[in-house]
Design a protein around this motif. Structure first.
Motif, PDB file in Angstrom:
ATOM      1  N   LEU A  85       0.811  -1.259   0.186  1.00 10.24           N
ATOM      2  CA  LEU A  85       0.117  -0.236  -0.132  1.00 10.24           C
ATOM      3  C   LEU A  85       0.594   1.268   0.298  1.00 10.24           C
ATOM      4  CD1 LEU A  85      -2.883  -1.012   3.016  1.00 10.24           C
ATOM      5  CD2 LEU A  85      -3.353  -0.528   0.323  1.00 10.24           C
ATOM      6  N   LEU A  86       1.818   1.465   0.475  1.00  6.86           N
ATOM      7  CA  LEU A  86       2.991   2.096   0.318  1.00  6.86           C
ATOM      8  C   LEU A  86       3.476   2.360  -0.771  1.00  6.86           C
ATOM      9  CD1 LEU A  86       4.676   1.374   4.402  1.00  6.86           C
ATOM     10  CD2 LEU A  86       2.982   3.470   3.576  1.00  6.86           C
ATOM     11  N   ARG A  87       3.308   1.650  -1.657  1.00  3.79           N
ATOM     12  CA  ARG A  87       4.216   1.804  -2.472  1.00  3.79           C
ATOM     13  C   ARG A  87       3.301   2.166  -3.592  1.00  3.79           C
ATOM     14  NH1 ARG A  87       4.379  -0.637  -7.695  1.00  3.79           N
ATOM     15  NH2 ARG A  87       1.958  -1.454  -6.425  1.00  3.79           N
ATOM     16  N   TYR A  88       2.026   1.342  -3.895  1.00  5.08           N
ATOM     17  CA  TYR A  88       1.115   1.367  -4.589  1.00  5.08           C
ATOM     18  C   TYR A  88       0.783   3.246  -4.845  1.00  5.08           C
ATOM     19  CZ  TYR A  88      -3.108   0.453  -7.079  1.00  5.08           C
ATOM     20  OH  TYR A  88      -4.212   0.272  -7.855  1.00  5.08           O
ATOM     21  N   LEU A  89       0.327   3.918  -3.410  1.00  4.83           N
ATOM     22  CA  LEU A  89      -0.737   4.861  -2.879  1.00  4.83           C
ATOM     23  C   LEU A  89       1.019   6.222  -3.052  1.00  4.83           C
ATOM     24  CD1 LEU A  89      -2.502   3.657  -0.570  1.00  4.83           C
ATOM     25  CD2 LEU A  89      -3.188   3.945  -2.675  1.00  4.83           C
ATOM     26  N   SER A  90       1.806   5.655  -2.975  1.00  2.35           N
ATOM     27  CA  SER A  90       2.790   7.104  -2.474  1.00  2.35           C
ATOM     28  C   SER A  90       1.734   8.422  -1.987  1.00  2.35           C
ATOM     29  CB  SER A  90       3.392   6.739  -4.277  1.00  2.35           C
ATOM     30  OG  SER A  90       4.468   6.015  -4.129  1.00  2.35           O
ATOM     31  N   VAL A  91       1.606   8.313  -0.728  1.00  2.00           N
ATOM     32  CA  VAL A  91       1.053   9.602  -0.258  1.00  2.00           C
ATOM     33  C   VAL A  91       1.581  10.961  -0.251  1.00  2.00           C
ATOM     34  CG1 VAL A  91      -0.791   8.515   0.917  1.00  2.00           C
ATOM     35  CG2 VAL A  91       0.961   9.489   1.673  1.00  2.00           C
ATOM     36  N   ALA A  92       2.720  10.845  -0.620  1.00  2.00           N
ATOM     37  CA  ALA A  92       4.020  11.406  -0.311  1.00  2.00           C
ATOM     38  C   ALA A  92       4.743  12.002  -1.898  1.00  2.00           C
ATOM     39  CB  ALA A  92       4.699  11.825   0.803  1.00  2.00           C
ATOM     40  N   LYS A  93       3.760  12.720  -2.813  1.00  2.00           N
ATOM     41  CA  LYS A  93       4.291  12.407  -4.219  1.00  2.00           C
ATOM     42  C   LYS A  93       4.717  13.116  -4.965  1.00  2.00           C
ATOM     43  CE  LYS A  93       0.830  15.510  -5.002  1.00  2.00           C
ATOM     44  NZ  LYS A  93       0.681  15.765  -3.175  1.00  2.00           N
ATOM     45  N   THR A  94       5.547  14.262  -4.440  1.00  6.29           N
ATOM     46  CA  THR A  94       7.399  14.603  -4.984  1.00  6.29           C
ATOM     47  C   THR A  94       7.513  15.996  -3.859  1.00  6.29           C
ATOM     48  OG1 THR A  94       5.842  16.696  -5.609  1.00  6.29           O
ATOM     49  CG2 THR A  94       6.179  14.939  -7.168  1.00  6.29           C
ATOM     50  N   PHE A  95       8.962  15.726  -4.720  1.00  2.69           N
ATOM     51  CA  PHE A  95       9.641  15.927  -3.090  1.00  2.69           C
ATOM     52  C   PHE A  95      10.934  17.405  -4.277  1.00  2.69           C
ATOM     53  CE2 PHE A  95       8.656  14.212  -0.199  1.00  2.69           C
ATOM     54  CZ  PHE A  95       8.124  14.630   0.920  1.00  2.69           C
ATOM     55  N   MET A  96      11.516  18.094  -4.047  1.00  2.00           N
ATOM     56  CA  MET A  96      12.508  18.549  -4.440  1.00  2.00           C
ATOM     57  C   MET A  96      13.916  18.924  -4.175  1.00  2.00           C
ATOM     58  SD  MET A  96      10.652  22.166  -6.460  1.00  2.00           S
ATOM     59  CE  MET A  96      10.981  22.878  -4.925  1.00  2.00           C
ATOM     60  N   ARG A  97      14.502  18.916  -5.049  1.00  2.00           N
ATOM     61  CA  ARG A  97      16.404  19.280  -4.626  1.00  2.00           C
ATOM     62  C   ARG A  97      16.981  20.535  -5.807  1.00  2.00           C
ATOM     63  NH1 ARG A  97      14.697  16.354  -0.952  1.00  2.00           N
ATOM     64  NH2 ARG A  97      15.530  14.308   0.268  1.00  2.00           N
ATOM     65  N   THR A  98      18.039  21.283  -5.285  1.00  4.44           N
ATOM     66  CA  THR A  98      18.611  21.882  -5.850  1.00  4.44           C
ATOM     67  C   THR A  98      19.865  21.601  -6.335  1.00  4.44           C
ATOM     68  OG1 THR A  98      17.384  23.973  -5.946  1.00  4.44           O
ATOM     69  CG2 THR A  98      19.231  24.431  -6.483  1.00  4.44           C
ATOM     70  N   ALA A  99      20.887  21.387  -6.995  1.00  5.70           N
ATOM     71  CA  ALA A  99      22.331  20.989  -7.354  1.00  5.70           C
ATOM     72  C   ALA A  99      22.766  22.371  -6.905  1.00  5.70           C
ATOM     73  CB  ALA A  99      22.410  21.044  -8.902  1.00  5.70           C
ATOM     74  N   LEU A 100      23.979  21.400  -5.955  1.00  6.09           N
ATOM     75  CA  LEU A 100      25.011  22.632  -5.856  1.00  6.09           C
ATOM     76  C   LEU A 100      26.013  22.658  -6.365  1.00  6.09           C
ATOM     77  CD1 LEU A 100      24.768  21.170  -2.351  1.00  6.09           C
ATOM     78  CD2 LEU A 100      23.904  23.369  -3.063  1.00  6.09           C
ATOM     79  N   GLU A 101      26.349  21.991  -7.640  1.00  9.94           N
ATOM     80  CA  GLU A 101      27.017  21.703  -8.405  1.00  9.94           C
ATOM     81  C   GLU A 101      26.960  21.524  -9.745  1.00  9.94           C
ATOM     82  OE1 GLU A 101      30.545  18.385  -8.123  1.00  9.94           O
ATOM     83  OE2 GLU A 101      30.292  19.574  -5.994  1.00  9.94           O
TER      84      GLU A 101
END
Length: 406
Positions: free
Chosen positions: A278-294
């Motif tokens: 269920l954790l895999r299938y539903l993935s309620v935390a959908k997106t996150f962001m990161r910023t490249a330092l280099e």
């Protein structure tokens, strides 16, 4: 790299016309073009969208990508123009890099070990039973969100932090407001301010009169009141909202997959596998962001320093190159290793607590009410908007036969 470069111009905000448990079709299509696509942010910034499992996991583990809030200058859905984004408030370590992140996380790590979370099982069982008793007394129909999915994690995280019982319902309301994705700017600010003021009072009370809880333990460290307030807010929001939506959306998914539910009822040994699936299938935390330092090469593409990357957890957890039949809910699945809790140094601190709450609550619900079913057509279930930080259902009307015993 063999795949042609695909460009996505907007993140979809609705799941209309598709299964409510599936990622938006546009994101699935982007992944089909390849695991990495160009993304045009509303403010004109040219960033990247990563939808493939291996690349998402690699970025999460790469210290050349930052989680710092002030570097996330490009909102995926809103053009804020030239507004400068401030650093994360003290204590809110999810939006920080090491060494600041480590300073806040390290004192908490011992509070959320597998062993300590298992010791909470009996209390979680009692809280769950109390919710089910109340549902049984009131009788059908019921909104499973308000009667079951929200009260359980609210009680658990508030007890861990030492929030007085009489304050818990107001906490739940405030967190609902700034996590639900539908409040106005004024409502968001009012809820945030009220919560901040309350937490300041709570920290002061714990310093003066410590009790047996995580927040009282932390007052013995070198963390300041402002830092403790930020940590408390982060733990409350993360510990309540994600699990509440996993319980409600997970119930919805199982009710829509009766063969899987029947297998779970017939064999309790499948519970752990069902929770992971269920954790895999539903993935309620959908997106996150990161910023490249280099400048960093990812998937054959160069992500330039200062460029923001969107990581799509829900498509990564449905990647056919990682999971067999990824769009199928299969509680007997053998290919685990999902990213529902993230990966790397920011992997969810409370993941074991969430697992135990699901392992206890879901079997108890279906055991108490063997004829549990939706009280409305599936298409009428009100879903959270994609603009919400955490995906889920706003309301889940259910019913059952009165007086039933399994």
């Amino acid at each position: 790299m063999s795949e042609s470069l695909h460009t996505v111009t907007t993140l979809p905000t609705e799941r209309q016309g598709t299964c409510p448990f599936d990622p938006p079709a546009e994101l699935v299509q982007a992944r089909e073009h390849g695991p990495i696509s160009r993304y045009a942010f509303p403010d004109g910034h040219q960033g990247w969208l990563i939808t493939g499992y291996d690349l998402v996991r690699s970025v999460l583990a790469d210290s050349r990508f930052s989680s710092r809030k002030e570097l996330m200058r490009h909102h995926p859905l809103i053009d804020y123009g030239d507004i400068e984004v401030p650093p994360a408030p003290p204590g809110e370590f999810l939006l920080m890099d090491d060494p600041q992140h480590r300073r806040y996380r390290k004192p908490l790590a011992g509070k959320f070990t597998v062993r300590r979370m298992r010791q909470l099982t009996e209390r979680i069982e009692q809280i769950t039973a109390d919710c089910l008793d109340a549902m049984e007394r009131t009788g059908p129909p019921a909104d499973l969100v308000t009667a079951f999915a929200k009260p359980i994690p609210t009680m658990v995280i508030c007890e861990l932090l030492g929030v007085p019982y009489e304050d818990r319902s107001s906490f739940q309301e405030q967190i609902d407001t700034f996590m639900g994705g539908e409040a106005s700017d004024e409502e968001l600010m009012a809820a945030y301010t009220a919560t901040q003021n309350y937490l300041a009072e709570l920290v002061a009370a714990k310093r003066a009169h410590p009790t047996d809880d995580v927040l009282s333990d932390l007052t013995g460290s070198d963390l300041t009141d402002e830092e403790l307030k930020g940590i408390s807010l982060l733990l409350l929001a993360a510990g309540f909202d994600t699990t509440a939506n996993m319980l409600s959306l997970g119930t919805f998914a199982l009710l829509q997959h009766p063969q899987q539910l029947a297998a779970l009822r017939a064999d309790p040994a499948l519970t752990d596998g069902a929770v992971e699936e269920l954790l895999r299938y539903l993935s309620v935390a959908k997106t996150f962001m990161r910023t490249a330092l280099e400048d960093v090469e990812v998937g054959g593409r160069t992500i330039e320093a200062g460029t923001t990357v969107i990581l799509s957890y829900n498509t990564a957890n449905r990647d056919p190159e990682r999971f067999t039949d990824p769009h199928v809910l299969d509680i007997r699945r053998k290919d685990g290793g999902h990213l529902a809790f993230g990966h790397g140094i920011h992997q969810c601190l409370g993941q074991q607590l969430a697992r135990i709450e699901m392992r206890v609550a879901l079997p108890a619900l279906f055991g108490r009410f063997p004829t549990l079913r939706l009280a409305v057509p599936a298409g009428d279930v009100a879903l959270r908007p994609e603009t919400a930080d955490i995906y889920g259902v706003k309301s889940l009307p259910v019913t059952w036969e009165r007086g039933e015993k399994e």
